[in-house]
Design an enzyme around this catalytic site. Structure first.
Site, PDB file in Angstrom:
ATOM      1  N   HIS A 108       0.895  19.927 -37.856  1.00 13.56           N
ATOM      2  CA  HIS A 108       1.815  20.618 -36.944  1.00 13.56           C
ATOM      3  C   HIS A 108       3.010  19.689 -36.740  1.00 13.56           C
ATOM      4  O   HIS A 108       2.844  18.461 -36.715  1.00 13.56           O
ATOM      5  CB  HIS A 108       1.233  20.811 -35.547  1.00 13.56           C
ATOM      6  CG  HIS A 108      -0.006  21.626 -35.438  1.00 13.56           C
ATOM      7  ND1 HIS A 108      -1.251  21.112 -35.641  1.00 13.56           N
ATOM      8  CD2 HIS A 108      -0.193  22.922 -35.084  1.00 13.56           C
ATOM      9  CE1 HIS A 108      -2.158  22.057 -35.427  1.00 13.56           C
ATOM     10  NE2 HIS A 108      -1.547  23.167 -35.087  1.00 13.56           N
ATOM     11  N   ASP A 111       2.302  16.868 -34.300  1.00 14.67           N
ATOM     12  CA  ASP A 111       1.269  15.883 -34.669  1.00 14.67           C
ATOM     13  C   ASP A 111       1.942  14.678 -35.311  1.00 14.67           C
ATOM     14  O   ASP A 111       1.495  13.545 -35.171  1.00 14.67           O
ATOM     15  CB  ASP A 111       0.313  16.395 -35.769  1.00 14.67           C
ATOM     16  CG  ASP A 111      -0.320  17.711 -35.446  1.00 14.67           C
ATOM     17  OD1 ASP A 111      -0.481  18.010 -34.266  1.00 14.67           O
ATOM     18  OD2 ASP A 111      -0.665  18.435 -36.412  1.00 14.67           O
ATOM     19  N   GLU A 239      -3.513  32.888 -39.039  1.00 11.82           N
ATOM     20  CA  GLU A 239      -4.872  32.388 -38.781  1.00 11.82           C
ATOM     21  C   GLU A 239      -5.446  33.115 -37.576  1.00 11.82           C
ATOM     22  O   GLU A 239      -5.022  32.886 -36.441  1.00 11.82           O
ATOM     23  CB  GLU A 239      -4.815  30.874 -38.526  1.00 11.82           C
ATOM     24  CG  GLU A 239      -6.183  30.280 -38.293  1.00 11.82           C
ATOM     25  CD  GLU A 239      -6.125  28.763 -38.117  1.00 11.82           C
ATOM     26  OE1 GLU A 239      -5.359  28.089 -38.836  1.00 11.82           O
ATOM     27  OE2 GLU A 239      -6.849  28.256 -37.243  1.00 11.82           O
ATOM     28  N   HIS A 278     -13.539  30.339 -35.801  1.00  8.43           N
ATOM     29  CA  HIS A 278     -12.803  31.445 -35.168  1.00  8.43           C
ATOM     30  C   HIS A 278     -13.504  32.766 -35.462  1.00  8.43           C
ATOM     31  O   HIS A 278     -13.559  33.650 -34.603  1.00  8.43           O
ATOM     32  CB  HIS A 278     -11.363  31.515 -35.681  1.00  8.43           C
ATOM     33  CG  HIS A 278     -10.531  30.346 -35.285  1.00  8.43           C
ATOM     34  ND1 HIS A 278      -9.208  30.221 -35.640  1.00  8.43           N
ATOM     35  CD2 HIS A 278     -10.819  29.225 -34.578  1.00  8.43           C
ATOM     36  CE1 HIS A 278      -8.715  29.095 -35.152  1.00  8.43           C
ATOM     37  NE2 HIS A 278      -9.678  28.468 -34.512  1.00  8.43           N
ATOM     38  N   ASP A 303      -9.849  27.318 -42.996  1.00  4.74           N
ATOM     39  CA  ASP A 303     -10.023  26.161 -42.130  1.00  4.74           C
ATOM     40  C   ASP A 303     -11.530  25.949 -42.014  1.00  4.74           C
ATOM     41  O   ASP A 303     -12.252  26.738 -41.388  1.00  4.74           O
ATOM     42  CB  ASP A 303      -9.399  26.396 -40.742  1.00  4.74           C
ATOM     43  CG  ASP A 303      -7.943  25.955 -40.703  1.00  4.74           C
ATOM     44  OD1 ASP A 303      -7.385  25.632 -41.771  1.00  4.74           O
ATOM     45  OD2 ASP A 303      -7.359  25.928 -39.598  1.00  4.74           O
ATOM     46  N   ASP A 316     -14.918  22.906 -33.194  1.00  7.79           N
ATOM     47  CA  ASP A 316     -14.274  22.245 -34.335  1.00  7.79           C
ATOM     48  C   ASP A 316     -15.124  21.112 -34.908  1.00  7.79           C
ATOM     49  O   ASP A 316     -14.635  19.999 -35.122  1.00  7.79           O
ATOM     50  CB  ASP A 316     -12.896  21.680 -33.925  1.00  7.79           C
ATOM     51  CG  ASP A 316     -11.827  22.758 -33.851  1.00  7.79           C
ATOM     52  OD1 ASP A 316     -11.970  23.792 -34.519  1.00  7.79           O
ATOM     53  OD2 ASP A 316     -10.840  22.551 -33.114  1.00  7.79           O
TER      54      ASP A 316
HETATM   55  C1  XLS Z   1      -6.880  26.178 -33.227  1.00 13.64           C
HETATM   56  C2  XLS Z   1      -6.411  26.356 -34.595  1.00 13.64           C
HETATM   57  C3  XLS Z   1      -5.286  25.434 -35.031  1.00 13.64           C
HETATM   58  C4  XLS Z   1      -4.634  25.983 -36.257  1.00 13.64           C
HETATM   59  C5  XLS Z   1      -3.279  25.435 -36.532  1.00 13.64           C
HETATM   60  O1  XLS Z   1      -7.920  26.691 -32.833  1.00 13.64           O
HETATM   61  O2  XLS Z   1      -7.504  26.276 -35.455  1.00 13.64           O
HETATM   62  O3  XLS Z   1      -5.757  24.153 -35.227  1.00 13.64           O
HETATM   63  O4  XLS Z   1      -5.423  25.807 -37.393  1.00 13.64           O
HETATM   64  O5  XLS Z   1      -2.411  25.639 -35.491  1.00 13.64           O
HETATM   65 NI    NI Z   2      -7.406  26.202 -37.547  1.00 12.82          NI
HETATM   66 NI    NI Z   3      -9.549  26.392 -34.382  1.00 11.37          NI
END
Ligand code: XLS
Ligand code: NI
Ligand code: NI
Length: 445
Positions: A108, A111, A239, A278, A303, A316
């Site tokens: 990002h 970051d 996403e 997610h 992801d 995560d």
């Molecule tokens: C958050 C998201 C984020 C995206 C990118 O839950 O997974 O990390 O992948 O903004």
């Molecule tokens: Ni993500």
């Molecule tokens: Ni996420």
């Protein structure tokens, strides 16, 4: 790998290049299953899996959570001057990437570069830091899988970014997306991601959902047009996530995103980045959402992470579940691969994993998990299990009236007449238990 560390400093001393040593190895800092040059179904593991490291988790996270302060004191996050800190972080990042041997990374804007409220200052920071990243990409051969703009952390986005009821906020969000599209082209990024953490609402009494979604669609179309104008050729990826931080996120799952993209004529330019945790937050299995995206021809990237079955938020965690990953890779192989997408570890080490080497253990585990999964998925196909257990169930559509139905040659009355001529419909078992046994045999046999 070059032994010269770009900033002259080594951030992970004592850790060399992570090599493949095979499943008998007891070296924790070696791959047991991920052999990047190993050929599976005509392509190397490296080409299939296209692993990426997430800058935000691996370089920026500090172990803090809503209940407690940072636990992870990283040596690259110490400098007082924000641009110096960004530079040291970039040095540590590229040292980590190259030692690990993942070919891609994702980030990002904030970051990697210091944020700033002033637009020009923000743009200058991005310009400076992306030049640092470019220099390090060239020195190491690392590539950018995707980048994105963080439009959820700053307080200005508390009511959304592209769906904010205040046009001033929407236009400020464009500053970040424009800067990140410029950065993408500069760094040769292969995809561009939008994750709409604040693109949603908390209650409908004060929300014009239709208007907000129209704004989002227009914002995305304008971003697409700008990206194409400056030479970005890859897919834009949405996403999905159903909630957290917003109560209701508009891009709640793959099916919702497909409906949105088709409604606003964005499908094609836009594809989908499926995150495992997610999908599970949306009440769907990870392979389910992958298959929904793949069936629409819109599976863009992944992801890779996992949640925790006992709690309902985005933990995560690094993926370790080979069964789930195998199922995911089966969908990916049936899709003909991930195209320009890859497997990005949107995953973080636990708060009490405080050693620097834990970052390596985490990624090694994730890469080994998907290496096992890739091989297993390939064996599932090669041993004819998909044919045997899936395709054979549809045999009645392969010839005769069934085939005519699929070809659109039958009327509704024809269906009735065909049924009237059948004496008895036999039961055909779905064979679920036998399939599960066969998969275990492939995984552990
Ligand atoms: C958050 C998201 C984020 C995206 C990118 O839950 O997974 O990390 O992948 O903004
Ligand atoms: Ni993500
Ligand atoms: Ni996420």
């Amino acid at each position: 790998m070059s032994k010269v560390f770009i900033g002259g400093k080594e951030y992970f001393p004592g850790i060399g290049k992570i090599n493949y040593e095979g499943k008998e190895s007891d070296n924790p800092l070696a791959f047991k299953f991920y052999d990047e040059n190993w050929i599976v179904a005509g392509k190397s593991m490296k080409e299939h899996l296209r692993f990426a490291v997430a800058y935000w988790h691996t370089l920026t996270e500090d172990g803090s959570d809503p209940f407690g302060d940072a636990t992870q004191d990283r040596p690259w996050n110490q400098a007082k001057d924000p641009l110096k800190e960004a530079e040291e972080k970039a040095d540590a990042a590229f040292e980590f990437f190259t030692k690990l041997g993942a070919p891609y990374y994702c980030f990002h804007d904030v970051d990697a570069a210091p944020d700033a409220d002033d637009v020009k200052e923000y743009e200058k920071n991005v310009e400076t830091v992306t030049s640092m990243l470019l220099e390090r990409q060239k020195a190491t051969g690392m590539k950018l899988l995707w980048n994105t703009a963080n439009m959820f952390s700053h307080p200005r986005y508390m009511n959304g970014a592209a769906t904010n009821p205040d046009f001033r906020v929407l236009s400020r969000a464009a500053v970040q997306v424009k800067a990140m599209l410029d950065a993408n082209v500069k760094l040769g990024g292969e995809n561009y991601v939008f994750w709409g953490g604040r693109e949603g609402y908390t209650q409908l009494f004060n929300t014009d959902m239709k208007r907000e979604q129209e704004h989002l669609a227009r914002f995305l179309s304008l971003a697409r047009d700008y990206g194409r104008k400056i030479g970005f050729k890859g897919p834009f990826l949405i996403e999905p996530k159903p909630m957290e931080p917003s109560k209701h996120q508009y891009d709640s799952d793959a099916a919702a995103v497909i409906a949105f993209l088709k409604t606003y004529d964005l499908a094609g330019d836009f594809m989908i980045n499926i995150e495992a945790n997610h999908a599970t937050l949306a009440g769907k299995a990870f392979p389910h959402d992958l298959a929904v995206a793949a069936n629409a021809g819109l599976l863009g990237s992944i992801d890779a992470n996992r949640g925790d079955p006992q709690n309902g938020w985005d933990t995560d965690q690094f993926p370790t579940d080979v069964y789930d990953a195998t199922h995911a890779m089966l969908v990916v192989l049936q899709n003909g691969g991930l195209g320009s997408g890859g497997l990005n570890f949107d995953a973080k080490v636990r708060r009490n994993s405080t050693d620097l080497e834990d970052l390596f253990h985490a990624h090694i585990g994730g890469m080994d998990t998907f290496a096992i999964a890739l091989e297993a998925a390939d064996r599932i196909i090669a041993r004819g299990l998909v044919k045997k257990f899936r395709d054979s169930r549809y045999e009645s559509y392969n010839s005769g009236r069934g085939a005519e139905f699929e070809q659109g040659k039958l009327s509704f009355e024809d269906l009735r007449d065909y049924a009237a001529g059948i004496k008895e419909i036999p039961k055909i078992s779905g064979k679920q238990e036998q399939i599960e046994n066969a998969i275990n045999q492939i995984l552990f046999g």
